[in-house]
Design a protein around this motif. Structure first.
Motif, mmCIF file in Angstrom:
data_model
loop_
_atom_site.group_PDB
_atom_site.id
_atom_site.type_symbol
_atom_site.label_atom_id
_atom_site.label_comp_id
_atom_site.label_asym_id
_atom_site.label_seq_id
_atom_site.Cartn_x
_atom_site.Cartn_y
_atom_site.Cartn_z
ATOM 1 N N TYR A 290 108.361 87.452 103.155
ATOM 2 C CA TYR A 290 109.869 87.314 102.733
ATOM 3 C C TYR A 290 109.846 87.765 101.415
ATOM 4 O O TYR A 290 108.983 87.504 100.324
ATOM 5 C CB TYR A 290 110.220 85.817 102.891
ATOM 6 C CG TYR A 290 110.089 85.475 104.380
ATOM 7 C CD1 TYR A 290 111.213 85.930 105.307
ATOM 8 C CD2 TYR A 290 109.496 84.563 104.955
ATOM 9 C CE1 TYR A 290 111.389 85.429 106.607
ATOM 10 C CE2 TYR A 290 109.521 84.282 106.172
ATOM 11 C CZ TYR A 290 110.208 84.560 107.031
ATOM 12 O OH TYR A 290 110.274 84.270 108.190
ATOM 13 N N SER B 134 116.084 95.034 106.677
ATOM 14 C CA SER B 134 115.808 93.436 106.846
ATOM 15 C C SER B 134 116.455 92.427 107.886
ATOM 16 O O SER B 134 115.950 91.741 108.364
ATOM 17 C CB SER B 134 115.661 92.876 105.475
ATOM 18 O OG SER B 134 114.812 93.566 104.666
ATOM 19 N N GLY C 76 115.030 89.455 101.808
ATOM 20 C CA GLY C 76 114.569 90.585 102.436
ATOM 21 C C GLY C 76 113.111 90.445 103.098
ATOM 22 O O GLY C 76 112.592 89.296 102.901
ATOM 23 N N ILE C 77 112.393 91.508 103.308
ATOM 24 C CA ILE C 77 111.061 91.613 103.846
ATOM 25 C C ILE C 77 110.467 92.800 103.347
ATOM 26 O O ILE C 77 111.100 93.873 102.852
ATOM 27 C CB ILE C 77 111.144 91.698 105.686
ATOM 28 C CG1 ILE C 77 111.854 92.794 106.066
ATOM 29 C CG2 ILE C 77 111.480 90.311 106.027
ATOM 30 C CD1 ILE C 77 111.336 93.121 107.487
#
Length: 107
Positions: free
Chosen positions: A40, A68, A29-30
């Motif tokens: 990240y 994301s 994900g971010i």
């Protein structure tokens, strides 16, 4: 939507999950942070969320949430060793720039 992973990365993720003893896969994900705005995030997943997309790559599940996925479409996850350092490397076609330390990116 696509996500790819090198054999080195998939082997490393399999090892992490085996050592942990449980888990559905790895979440990519971010988060908003760093000099460039986005970073990240990797974490183990035990249960899927409603907005998750699951990618099965070489018998490894990579899970990305809906928010994301827009920023991570087309990303390649690699695991590299450079001298005494080792870690995951992200090749993201959506990233327009990175900060000098490589910890964050922008789109």
């Amino acid at each position: 939507m696509s996500v790819t992973m090198t054999p080195a990365a998939s082997e490393r993720v399999r090892t992490f999950i085996a050592n942990r003893g449980k888990g559905l896969g790895l979440r990519l994900g971010i988060k908003t942070t760093g000099c460039s705005g986005l970073a990240y995030v990797l974490e183990f997943v035990d249960d899927l969320n409603e907005d998750d997309t699951l990618f099965n790559i070489d018998d490894v599940n990579i899970i990305i949430d809906g928010k994301s996925l827009v920023y991570l479409d087309g990303i390649e996850l690699d695991f590299v060793k450079e001298g005494l350092n080792e870690g995951f490397k992200f090749t993201n076609p959506n990233a327009k720039g990175e900060c000098g330390c490589g910890e964050s990116f922008n789109v």
